[in-house]
Design a protein around this motif. Sequence first.
Motif, PDB file in Angstrom:
ATOM      1  N   GLY A  10       0.942  -1.199  -0.047  1.00 25.11           N
ATOM      2  CA  GLY A  10      -0.003  -0.144   0.157  1.00 25.11           C
ATOM      3  C   GLY A  10       0.922   1.198  -0.033  1.00 25.11           C
ATOM      4  O   GLY A  10       2.090   1.260  -0.184  1.00 25.11           O
ATOM      5  N   LEU A  11       0.220   2.363   0.609  1.00 22.79           N
ATOM      6  CA  LEU A  11       0.932   3.464   0.254  1.00 22.79           C
ATOM      7  C   LEU A  11       1.138   4.086   1.899  1.00 22.79           C
ATOM      8  O   LEU A  11      -0.024   3.967   2.807  1.00 22.79           O
ATOM      9  CB  LEU A  11      -0.085   4.835  -0.422  1.00 22.79           C
ATOM     10  CG  LEU A  11       0.444   5.953  -0.192  1.00 22.79           C
ATOM     11  CD1 LEU A  11       1.756   6.447  -0.960  1.00 22.79           C
ATOM     12  CD2 LEU A  11      -0.601   7.027  -0.820  1.00 22.79           C
ATOM     13  N   VAL A  12       2.372   4.496   2.196  1.00 20.32           N
ATOM     14  CA  VAL A  12       2.666   4.766   3.458  1.00 20.32           C
ATOM     15  C   VAL A  12       3.743   6.166   3.405  1.00 20.32           C
ATOM     16  O   VAL A  12       4.396   6.220   2.513  1.00 20.32           O
ATOM     17  CB  VAL A  12       3.323   3.867   4.232  1.00 20.32           C
ATOM     18  CG1 VAL A  12       4.556   3.146   3.585  1.00 20.32           C
ATOM     19  CG2 VAL A  12       3.320   3.802   5.759  1.00 20.32           C
ATOM     20  N   GLN A  13       3.538   6.997   4.324  1.00 22.13           N
ATOM     21  CA  GLN A  13       4.552   7.996   4.511  1.00 22.13           C
ATOM     22  C   GLN A  13       5.912   7.566   5.109  1.00 22.13           C
ATOM     23  O   GLN A  13       6.019   6.420   5.610  1.00 22.13           O
ATOM     24  CB  GLN A  13       4.047   9.150   5.409  1.00 22.13           C
ATOM     25  CG  GLN A  13       2.809   9.924   4.719  1.00 22.13           C
ATOM     26  CD  GLN A  13       2.380  11.125   5.834  1.00 22.13           C
ATOM     27  OE1 GLN A  13       2.655  11.068   7.157  1.00 22.13           O
ATOM     28  NE2 GLN A  13       1.793  12.041   5.188  1.00 22.13           N
ATOM     29  N   ALA A  14       6.819   8.327   4.695  1.00 12.91           N
ATOM     30  CA  ALA A  14       8.140   8.012   5.090  1.00 12.91           C
ATOM     31  C   ALA A  14       8.130   7.976   6.598  1.00 12.91           C
ATOM     32  O   ALA A  14       7.576   8.683   7.203  1.00 12.91           O
ATOM     33  CB  ALA A  14       9.129   9.093   4.410  1.00 12.91           C
ATOM     34  N   GLY A  15       8.885   6.719   7.202  1.00 13.59           N
ATOM     35  CA  GLY A  15       9.120   6.679   8.575  1.00 13.59           C
ATOM     36  C   GLY A  15       8.140   5.619   8.981  1.00 13.59           C
ATOM     37  O   GLY A  15       8.119   5.422  10.080  1.00 13.59           O
ATOM     38  N   GLY A  16       6.991   5.294   8.037  1.00 18.62           N
ATOM     39  CA  GLY A  16       6.036   4.546   8.661  1.00 18.62           C
ATOM     40  C   GLY A  16       6.470   3.044   8.400  1.00 18.62           C
ATOM     41  O   GLY A  16       7.502   2.725   8.242  1.00 18.62           O
ATOM     42  N   SER A  17       5.427   2.216   8.683  1.00 18.74           N
ATOM     43  CA  SER A  17       5.680   0.638   8.735  1.00 18.74           C
ATOM     44  C   SER A  17       4.483   0.000   7.805  1.00 18.74           C
ATOM     45  O   SER A  17       3.307   0.452   7.585  1.00 18.74           O
ATOM     46  CB  SER A  17       5.514   0.031  10.137  1.00 18.74           C
ATOM     47  OG  SER A  17       6.609   0.804  10.859  1.00 18.74           O
ATOM     48  N   LEU A  18       4.869  -1.145   7.612  1.00 15.55           N
ATOM     49  CA  LEU A  18       3.961  -2.094   6.761  1.00 15.55           C
ATOM     50  C   LEU A  18       4.376  -3.517   6.885  1.00 15.55           C
ATOM     51  O   LEU A  18       5.506  -3.757   7.291  1.00 15.55           O
ATOM     52  CB  LEU A  18       3.988  -1.828   5.039  1.00 15.55           C
ATOM     53  CG  LEU A  18       3.183  -0.639   4.643  1.00 15.55           C
ATOM     54  CD1 LEU A  18       3.449  -0.617   3.147  1.00 15.55           C
ATOM     55  CD2 LEU A  18       1.665  -0.711   4.725  1.00 15.55           C
ATOM     56  N   ARG A  19       3.226  -4.412   7.080  1.00 15.69           N
ATOM     57  CA  ARG A  19       3.703  -5.723   7.076  1.00 15.69           C
ATOM     58  C   ARG A  19       3.436  -6.602   5.876  1.00 15.69           C
ATOM     59  O   ARG A  19       2.009  -6.563   5.793  1.00 15.69           O
ATOM     60  CB  ARG A  19       3.388  -6.486   8.318  1.00 15.69           C
ATOM     61  CG  ARG A  19       3.858  -7.846   8.456  1.00 15.69           C
ATOM     62  CD  ARG A  19       3.385  -8.494   9.832  1.00 15.69           C
ATOM     63  NE  ARG A  19       1.954  -9.127   9.773  1.00 15.69           N
ATOM     64  CZ  ARG A  19       1.591 -10.008  10.545  1.00 15.69           C
ATOM     65  NH1 ARG A  19       2.607 -10.660  11.486  1.00 15.69           N
ATOM     66  NH2 ARG A  19       0.289 -10.452  10.421  1.00 15.69           N
ATOM     67  N   LEU A  20       4.241  -7.059   4.914  1.00 17.73           N
ATOM     68  CA  LEU A  20       3.701  -7.928   3.917  1.00 17.73           C
ATOM     69  C   LEU A  20       3.451  -9.439   4.347  1.00 17.73           C
ATOM     70  O   LEU A  20       4.185  -9.921   5.107  1.00 17.73           O
ATOM     71  CB  LEU A  20       4.587  -8.022   2.968  1.00 17.73           C
ATOM     72  CG  LEU A  20       5.160  -6.565   2.308  1.00 17.73           C
ATOM     73  CD1 LEU A  20       6.121  -6.536   1.030  1.00 17.73           C
ATOM     74  CD2 LEU A  20       3.977  -5.617   1.948  1.00 17.73           C
ATOM     75  N   SER A  21       2.433  -9.998   3.953  1.00 20.09           N
ATOM     76  CA  SER A  21       2.417 -11.485   3.803  1.00 20.09           C
ATOM     77  C   SER A  21       2.227 -12.093   2.799  1.00 20.09           C
ATOM     78  O   SER A  21       1.936 -11.425   1.745  1.00 20.09           O
ATOM     79  CB  SER A  21       0.903 -11.616   4.638  1.00 20.09           C
ATOM     80  OG  SER A  21       0.843 -10.930   5.881  1.00 20.09           O
ATOM     81  N   CYS A  22       2.561 -13.479   2.785  1.00 20.15           N
ATOM     82  CA  CYS A  22       2.789 -14.367   1.534  1.00 20.15           C
ATOM     83  C   CYS A  22       2.240 -15.662   2.011  1.00 20.15           C
ATOM     84  O   CYS A  22       2.764 -16.355   2.728  1.00 20.15           O
ATOM     85  CB  CYS A  22       4.189 -14.568   1.199  1.00 20.15           C
ATOM     86  SG  CYS A  22       4.498 -15.650   0.130  1.00 20.15           S
ATOM     87  N   ALA A  23       1.246 -15.892   1.445  1.00 21.03           N
ATOM     88  CA  ALA A  23       0.460 -17.374   1.760  1.00 21.03           C
ATOM     89  C   ALA A  23       0.718 -18.274   0.573  1.00 21.03           C
ATOM     90  O   ALA A  23       0.497 -18.008  -0.797  1.00 21.03           O
ATOM     91  CB  ALA A  23      -0.940 -17.008   1.903  1.00 21.03           C
TER      92      ALA A  23
END
Length: 121
Positions: A10-23
Amino acid sequence: QVQLVESGGGLVQAGGSLRLSCAASGFTLSRNAMGWFRQAPGAEREFVAGISWSSGSTDYADSVKGRFTISRDNAENVVYLQMNSLKPEDTAVYYCVAYYSGSYHGPIQVWGQGTQVTVSS
């Protein structure tokens, strides 16, 4: 059908976090090393992180060390990529991969379709 499906981009601002999943579907990934690659516009696809089948060994690209963490849940047939302190240069399509063996130094068996990560400044 052997398949890897990524989610969490997705879209996130610099300094932010994301968690990707792979099923994984169509096979059990408990004996496969797994990894994440990424490809930015106009750039070659590059290795991001890898994890052995037992989670006993991990490796990261220098550009993400200390910010990204790869993990897996063999019981759930899922691999994750936790991405913290994101930078605009992390913007890319992220791909999950399964290796033929338990080591991420070998050939890749399966590629996911990719998930877009966009980091705004």
